[in-house]
Scaffold this active site. Structure first.
Site, PDB file in Angstrom:
ATOM      1  N   PRO A   2       0.800  -1.204   0.000  1.00  0.00           N
ATOM      2  CA  PRO A   2       0.000   0.000   0.000  1.00  0.00           C
ATOM      3  C   PRO A   2       0.836   1.259   0.000  1.00  0.00           C
ATOM      4  O   PRO A   2       1.721   1.425   0.838  1.00  0.00           O
ATOM      5  CB  PRO A   2      -0.759  -0.109   1.319  1.00  0.00           C
ATOM      6  CG  PRO A   2       0.131  -0.938   2.190  1.00  0.00           C
ATOM      7  CD  PRO A   2       1.182  -1.556   1.355  1.00  0.00           C
ATOM      8  N   GLU A   3       0.535   2.133  -0.915  1.00  0.00           N
ATOM      9  CA  GLU A   3       1.085   3.478  -0.874  1.00  0.00           C
ATOM     10  C   GLU A   3      -0.093   4.402  -0.575  1.00  0.00           C
ATOM     11  O   GLU A   3      -1.163   3.927  -0.207  1.00  0.00           O
ATOM     12  CB  GLU A   3       1.787   3.803  -2.201  1.00  0.00           C
ATOM     13  CG  GLU A   3       2.895   2.796  -2.518  1.00  0.00           C
ATOM     14  CD  GLU A   3       3.673   3.083  -3.794  1.00  0.00           C
ATOM     15  OE1 GLU A   3       3.801   4.268  -4.150  1.00  0.00           O
ATOM     16  OE2 GLU A   3       4.129   2.130  -4.436  1.00  0.00           O
TER      17      GLU A   3
END
Length: 274
Positions: A2-3
DNA sequence: CTTCGATCCTGAAGGC
DNA sequence: TGCCTTCAGGATCGAA
């Protein structure tokens, strides 16, 4: 995994389920995350309290509770947070679970255990060590080319590392750094000291564009990202260079190349990026 | 001060 | 089929 876009997509998907929900109990099945889960503290902060609102800061998901408590969740590389029926079977690597009213459960699953679950006083969030030295939000008002240029002054090193430095701007990880530099036409290996005002402006714009578009498309699901309802994202089909080694550049047709910078893959088109 | 490399951990994928 | 190596979206710490 996840960014910023993935965490934001997660936050939005949970926002229709969690605010108003009361946390009835907290189960910690494995305390060994990036930081050891403090079960007593977590229980004391969460049990019996309602979730008021969800916020995102950098790649952290914040659940603000009654009486000035905040749950802090970080997905690390492999974390998943979803809402499921309370009686759903426990998944492998489901390290923490919050039982909610209405027969629901908020589960935190993280095979690699690089993630984080903790509770903090809401008032002290900004001064907590996880947040104190973070840079600006890339989708916020203070992020622009001029900001990048000022922060780059006196620095060396490749622009990709600069973009991924959370002390400068938060939320840009390995995928979106490559993507933003591709969109801006900047070679990831170029030294930050050798980038002019005009190109910093273009870079800031590219970061915003890429992140906003990724959020619209529900994030990037290369392997296992899902939102709070278990839905994968679709930005992977819109990736310009990431994970496309050897495939033709969508702009010029030349081959996308993969290089390694500080131990991590960078993807670029050497014809389009200078 | 910056900057680089190593490190935490599990699972998937590829080579032989 | 199985065994081995490599790689993965993050963040931190110590060394230079």
């Amino acid at each position: 995994m996840p960014e910023l876009p993935e965490v934001e997509v997660l936050r939005r998907s949970l926002a229709s389920h969690l605010p108003g929900a009361r946390i009835e109990s907290v189960d910690v099945h494995d305390v060994r995350l990036r930081e050891r889960v403090d079960t007593r503290r977590l229980r004391a902060a969460a049990t019996g309290r309602r979730i008021l609102a969800l916020e995102r800061r950098a790649k952290y998901l914040l659940a603000h509770l009654e009486e000035e408590r905040t749950l802090v969740l970080h997905l690390g590389m492999s974390g998943r947070v979803t809402v499921v029926p309370a009686d759903a079977a426990r998944l492998p690597h489901e390290h923490v679970a919050f039982t909610l009213d209405g027969g629901r459960r908020l589960r935190f699953v993280d095979p690699r255990r690089f993630g984080l679950v903790l509770a903090l006083p809401t008032a002290g969030l900004g001064s907590d060590r996880h947040f104190a030295s973070l840079g600006v939000e890339p989708l916020g008002d203070t992020f622009d080319g001029d900001y990048l240029r000022r922060r780059a002054r006196g620095r060396r090193g490749p622009v990709k590392a600069f973009l991924m430095d959370a002390g400068i701007v938060v939320g840009v990880g390995n995928i979106y750094a490559s993507e933003a530099l591709f969109l801006a036409g900047i070679d990831p290996r170029r030294s930050v000291g050798r980038i002019g005002a005009e190109r910093f402006e273009r870079l800031a714009g590219a970061v915003r564009t890429v992140l906003a578009r990724a959020i619209e498309l529900g994030g990037t699901t290369l392997n296992d990202f899902v939102d709070g309802e278990g839905n994968p994202g679709e930005f992977q089909i819109a990736l310009g260079v990431y994970d496309r080694e050897g495939e033709p550049c969508i702009a010029c047709g030349g081959p996308v190349r993969r290089i390694v910078q500080s131990g991590r893959s960078t993807y670029l088109c050497v014809r389009c990026q200078r």
